[in-house]
Design an enzyme around this catalytic site. Structure first.
Site, mmCIF file in Angstrom:
data_model
loop_
_atom_site.group_PDB
_atom_site.id
_atom_site.type_symbol
_atom_site.label_atom_id
_atom_site.label_comp_id
_atom_site.label_asym_id
_atom_site.label_seq_id
_atom_site.Cartn_x
_atom_site.Cartn_y
_atom_site.Cartn_z
ATOM 1 N N GLU A 25 6.883 7.808 -6.607
ATOM 2 C CA GLU A 25 6.034 6.614 -6.710
ATOM 3 C C GLU A 25 6.658 5.760 -7.802
ATOM 4 O OE1 GLU A 25 3.639 6.019 -4.713
ATOM 5 O OE2 GLU A 25 3.174 7.988 -3.881
ATOM 6 N N CYS B 31 0.279 0.324 -11.455
ATOM 7 C CA CYS B 31 1.360 0.217 -10.468
ATOM 8 C C CYS B 31 0.951 -0.691 -9.324
ATOM 9 C CB CYS B 31 1.719 1.599 -9.946
ATOM 10 S SG CYS B 31 0.277 2.521 -9.424
#
Ligand code: NAP
Length: 525
Positions: A255, A294
């Site tokens: 990720e 994020c």
């Protein structure tokens, strides 16, 4: 104070001076961490042989019970996690809640999944596949928990949620975990692991913690292990191409960073409900966790004629929000995590400013409330605007990991699709529009380069879960630049910790093997 590591069922203090953990508001040193001298190979081996085998003796439901107890132990210490979030991350109450309560909720969600799986040692996938004319010889796909360790290398921005969202599906799958939190904010994850260990819920070796540098950790991972990484694209590339990882075909889930976006449809003029809802969402995205998510919206695509009104609406609300020391109850926006991140943000901001207009903020020397600008790590919430997104170089490429958002004008659907795709693979894009054909065009145009698309129309209104909010029942991850990883999505999260194989054999034998499997039908429906 030096925070110890927890490996092979023992607390071990790393050697040497270690690295400091710092309060981003006062600049004061809080604690130190070091992984020097810790036997990382032995830590992994102990987890595989002791933790893994003990966890695999249990059914999914029994492991769900362990997870439930772990959730209770963590919930009991929620206040302490808020305190550490304030100290080590400069988190406001809202910031801390997003991380800590999100973590606790995710654990509880996976307890339910584990209980629904109930009995079983593995999972069955799909129906029997006939392989002979009489049907006596057939194939069945299974998923069995891997006998390795799940190694979690985490980012600094979500020390609690980043830990729990990975731990829950791994432990439920019967896979022991070794977590290496990001150094700058390791204290909160350290405290959570300490609380779990103290509660004595998990068998020895089921959980290990390394604080400080990962050192040569990846040299010891093996073919049955999983490396789940969250962090920057640069580190991700190093992990993915690590010789030992490549040699052992070690499963890696990444990720990484992401230039996310939100799109306002041409039908949403100023004064409409959706226009106002997107203003609210952008405001939340800039300010929550000081933009250090994020999933944070980095670009907002707006019909050209609406850019000015949108900018004014966001700017007028931003101007009322106090930025500074979260110990002051009026403060709504905290600092970024440390001086290094502050410098990285300001450097990125300069690049964006070279091709954008400043609508709000952008002052490097602004004065945070109740904090010394020399010692603290604040970035003024900043709203930029680009009139010419089609020829912009940085807007679609530079991730300022802080409270910075750029408004980008578009003239037609084709252009907005092209510009959204220039994020080169993103976690999430939100579309606010009441025009179903616009939404369809956007979904078909950008779906392959996104992990999640949030569609908001007037039938949904304020009931949507939020652009930046990752819910455990839905996919989190994104292709390309976002790392190509997949997390959460309910039961699907467990697949990372299982290995798929097919047994080709007598149908009766396949039926007996199927009796060893948990029932996934309800969870996939
Ligand atoms: P980072 O600098 O890449 O660090 C991430 C982790 O990798 C840290 O634990 C770090 O340890 C470790 N690490 C660094 N070099 C390593 C190596 N050679 N081998 C093994 N581990 C190594 O990222 P960050 O600054 O913490 O996080 C910010 C980034 O994360 C942003 O770009 C953000 O977009 C991204 N992010 C993505 C998601 C998502 O779900 N997609 C979620 C959160 C954040 P040390 O701290 O000890 O160096």
């Amino acid at each position: 104070m030096k925070l110890p590591n927890y490996v092979a069922d023992h607390w071990r203090e790393g050697s040497g001076p270690g690295a400091p953990l710092v309060d981003p508001v006062t600049g004061e040193e809080l604690a130190r961490i070091s992984s020097e001298g810790v036997d990382l190979n032995n830590a992994l081996e102990f987890a595989r042989t002791q933790g893994g085998s003990a966890l695999r003796q249990l059914t999914y439901a029994q492991r769900a019970d362990l997870l439930a107890k772990m959730g209770d132990a963590l919930t009991a210490n929620r206040d302490e996690y808020f305190r550490l979030s304030l100290l080590n991350l400069g988190a406001t109450q809202a910031d801390a809640s997003f991380d800590v309560d999100g973590a606790l909720y995710t654990i509880k969600y996976y307890v339910k999944i584990g209980r629904a799986l109930a009995e079983g040692k593995m999972l069955k996938e799909g129906a029997v596949v006939p392989l002979s004319k009489t049907g006596v010889f057939a194939g069945q796909h299974f998923l069995v928990p891997t006998k390795g360790v799940a190694v979690f290398i985490n980012a600094f921005n979500f020390p609690a949620w980043g830990f729990c969202e990975k731990v829950a599906p791994a432990l439920l799958s019967g896979v022991p975990i070794l977590v290496k939190p990001a150094s700058p904010t390791a204290w909160l994850a350290h405290k959570m692991v300490e609380d779990v260990v103290k509660s004595g819920i998990l068998p020895p070796g089921a959980i290990s913690l390394v604080c400080g540098s990962a050192r040569e950790l990846l040299e010891h991972v093996r073919e049955e292990d999983i490396v789940s990484f969250t962090g920057s694209a640069d580190t991700a590339a190093r992990i993915r191409t690590h010789t030992n990882v490549v040699r052992g075909s070690v499963r890696v889930n990444i990720e990484a960073d992401s230039i996310n976006s939100a799109i306002l449809g041409p039908d949403c003029a100023p004064g409409t409900e959706l226009f106002d809802l997107l203003v609210k969402e952008v405001l939340k995205e800039i300010t929550l966790k000081a933009g250090q998510k994020c999933t944070t919206i980095r670009r907002v695509f707006l019909p050209r004629q609406n850019v000015k009104a949108f900018g004014e609406a966001v700017a007028s609300r931003l101007s009322t929000m106090k930025v500074g020391n979260p110990r002051n109850s009026e403060v709504k926006v905290g600092p970024v995590v440390n001086k290094a991140q502050q410098s990285a943000c300001l450097e990125g901001l300069k690049k964006l400013q070279s091709e954008c207009l400043v609508v709000f903020g952008g002052n490097e020397r602004f004065e945070p409330v109740d904090a010394d600008p020399q010692k603290s790590a604040f970035v003024q919430p900043t709203l930029l605007s680009s009139n010419n997104g089609l020829s912009a170089k940085y807007v679609h490429d530079v991730e300022v990991f802080g409270p910075v958002v750029t408004l980008v004008a578009y003239d037609d659907t084709k252009d907005v699709i092209a510009m959204t795709r220039w994020g080169n693979g993103s976690l999430v894009s939100s579309v606010f529009s009441n025009d179903p054909s616009f939404l369809q065009e956007i979904v078909l145009g950008i779906g392959d380069l996104h992990g999640r698309i949030v569609a908001v129309d007037s039938s949904v209104g304020s009931q949507h879960t939020g652009h930046g909010n990752v819910v455990p029942s839905c996919l989190h991850g994104g292709p390309g630049r976002a790392g190509g990883g997949e997390e959460l999505a309910g039961l699907r999260a467990l697949l990372l910790y299982h290995r798929r194989f097919v047994v080709q054999g007598p149908v009766n034998c396949l039926k007996e093997l199927s009796c060893l499997c948990a029932d996934t039908s309800l969870l996939y429906s």
